[in-house]
Design an enzyme around this catalytic site. Structure first.
Site: not given
Ligand SMILES: [Zn+2]
Length: 543
Positions: A198, A313-314, A135, A504, A85, A403-404
């Site tokens: 994502t 996990f978080e 995203s 981005h 990402d 993605d970007h």
């Molecule tokens: Zn971002």
């Protein structure tokens, strides 16, 4: 059947014809004015022919000539899609140098795992309504084969952001759903929340990416029958739903009345415990559905005895790789999660689709921390290596892309091997490194890496959580870095334009691939094209 490298054949033919022509020219003897000299009269000098660069390129050419192009639709039994990402080209270059320097090399010559793949291309990332994308729109393009507006997940491009009714009428089918419908196993692994843009793009259809749990849905969306992203994940109908899901985002699966093992409360206001619902769904069908939430649980997974695996996990996103040691209950790395996911998915002889996202390269950049973004990118490359080592190019298509991009620049004229996170040290007029960092027109040193936008400079010393930067005010522009260790984990690069967070960037991103159909990703393509390569190579589209 697999066609032996067509490029090699074409190259061989070209060489033969070139030799023939030069031979003919030589045979024609007389060298008249305006004609080319015979090629045979040129020999390469030893400083060229015997150069290490020359030898390396010849070796690389030999290896490239051996690559198999498999053009058969359906030849990819397995498809693994890696998304870094926010991993733009400058991030890949800087991560490559950092990884090499961490191994004692100069750095520039190093190759990240996926840079050794035989095919690469460029991807255009814009959304239908944004020049520089978000995203959700980009992930939708990759997963559904259709570009959409920014902020929406798997709904058509004419659906206004946040419009529940329109979204329910215009959903898109994802590559993960198609894989499920073909009897393949499916997995989603991310260091971000599993409900984040994502990972959510593999299964969710919403007109607003922020609807991660029911508390975020406006009243009219609930009245019109829209369902939050976490609830969509545990109820996914295609095939028998996702088989392996690991990442962060526990809070969106738990009700407000429940406090998790790390002391964080759930966010759901509908009272539902989606972890329990997920287990009940599969246990009712006789499957072994295992839920894990810490490092010990992860290490205890019995592959043979597990049909379905959910790992949260978080409470929110998982830790940055360099900050992982500070986690309360302990959590696995991206490469470790990738290895476990592959072991579980490989049990299906009909193959699998797996998405692996490094979600926090993006977050490190947003916080203005190249250190965090790059160290997460290096861990991402390790995860790709796990997949390259554990699968065969004969039946598994591996795609690596972003993605970007982000507004990270690699600037100045630093000398070869200069620490990528360091201040710029230039060469003198003889091409030797100057004894001290260069100074700009303002008399102050500057770093190789900087951002065009963001909160800007901060010196947080050995702090490994880049997000601490948000607790301090924006400080754009130039600062005196003379006494500051810019290679420390807590250093945040200077930024030109002060914004709430770094942004981005709109330029193309890279795509790298290996396996059946990988050659189709060459050239410059729209992001939506990626879905079609996966669908063709895996024979996933309905007839
Ligand atoms: Zn971002």
């Amino acid at each position: 059947m697999a066609v032996k490298h067509l490029i090699a054949a074409a190259l061989g033919a070209a060489l033969v014809s070139a030799c023939t022509e030069s031979g003919d020219t030589a045979a024609a003897s007389s060298h008249r004015a305006g004609e080319k000299s015979p090629a045979a009269s040129i020999t390469l000098p030893p400083q060229q022919r015997d150069s290490a660069w020359f030898a390396q390129a010849q070796r690389d050419l030999g290896a490239a000539s051996e690559v198999v192009i498999d053009n058969r639709p359906g030849a990819a039994k397995n498809i693994i899609l890696f998304v870094g990402d926010g991993m733009g080209i400058s991030t890949v270059t800087a991560a490559r140098i950092l990884a090499g320097q961490q191994q004692g090399m100069s750095g520039e010559e190093y190759q990240l795992s996926f840079e050794k793949m035989p095919f690469a291309g460029l991807i255009k990332t814009y959304n239908t309504n944004q020049q520089t994308p978000d995203s959700a729109g980009t992930a939708t393009a990759i997963m559904s084969g259709v570009k959409t507006k920014a902020g929406v997940l798997n709904v058509a491009e004419d659906v206004p952001r946040g419009d529940c009714l329109a979204s329910r009428q215009r959903p898109l089918v994802t590559v993960l759903e198609l894989a499920e419908s073909r009897g393949k196993s499916t997995g989603v692994v991310s260091t971000a929340r599993l409900t984040h843009a994502t990972p959510a793009s593999t299964y969710a259809k919403v007109p607003e990416r922020g609807w991660e749990s029911d508390d975020a849905l406006p009243a009219d969306a609930k009245e019109n029958g829209c369902v939050d992203i976490a609830a969509q994940m545990v109820a996914l109908e295609a095939g028998n739903g996702i088989d392996v899901a690991m990442g962060g985002g526990r809070r969106h699966f738990l009700p407000v009345s429940v406090t998790d093992l790390e002391g964080q409360p759930g966010r759901r206001q509908d009272g539902r415990n989606l972890v329990q619902e997920w287990q009940q769904r599969y246990r009712a069908g006789g499957a072994s559905a295992v839920y894990i939430e810490d490092q010990a649980g992860f290490e205890g997974v019995d592959i043979a005895a597990t049909d379905k695996l959910l790992g949260l996990f978080e409470s929110s996103h998982m830790r940055y790789e360099e900050d992982r040691g500070n986690d309360v209950a302990g959590e696995p790395s991206l490469s470790a999660m990738t290895a476990t996911a592959l072991k579980l998915l490989e049990k299906n002889s009909d193959g699998y689709f797996l998405l692996v996202e490094s979600g926090r390269i993006d977050h490190g950049h947003h916080a203005g921390s190249a250190y965090s973004a790059l160290t997460d990118a290096v861990e991402f490359a390790r995860a790709v290596q796990v997949a390259m080592d554990g699968t065969s190019a004969e039946d598994t298509l591996i795609i690596v892309t972003a993605d970007h991009s982000h507004v990270l620049t690699i600037a100045g004229y630093p000398t070869r091997g200069n620490p990528i996170l360091g201040k710029v040290v230039t060469n003198d007029s003889h091409g030797e490194p100057e004894p001290a960092p260069a100074t700009a027109k303002d008399g102050m040193p500057f770093t190789t890496l900087s951002y065009a936008t963001g909160r800007g400079f901060a010196d947080l010393g050995d702090e490994t959580d880049a997000d601490v930067r948000y607790e301090l005010p924006a400080a754009a522009g130039r600062h005196d870095l003379s006494e500051i260790d810019t290679t420390a984990p807590g250093f945040h690069q200077e930024a030109l334009v002060p914004l709430a967070g770094e942004t981005h960037a709109g330029e193309d991103v890279g795509i790298w691939a290996r396996g059946p159909g990988a050659h189709l990703l060459g050239g410059t393509n729209e992001q939506s094209y990626i879905f079609h390569v996966m669908a063709r190579s895996g024979a996933l589209l309905p007839h």
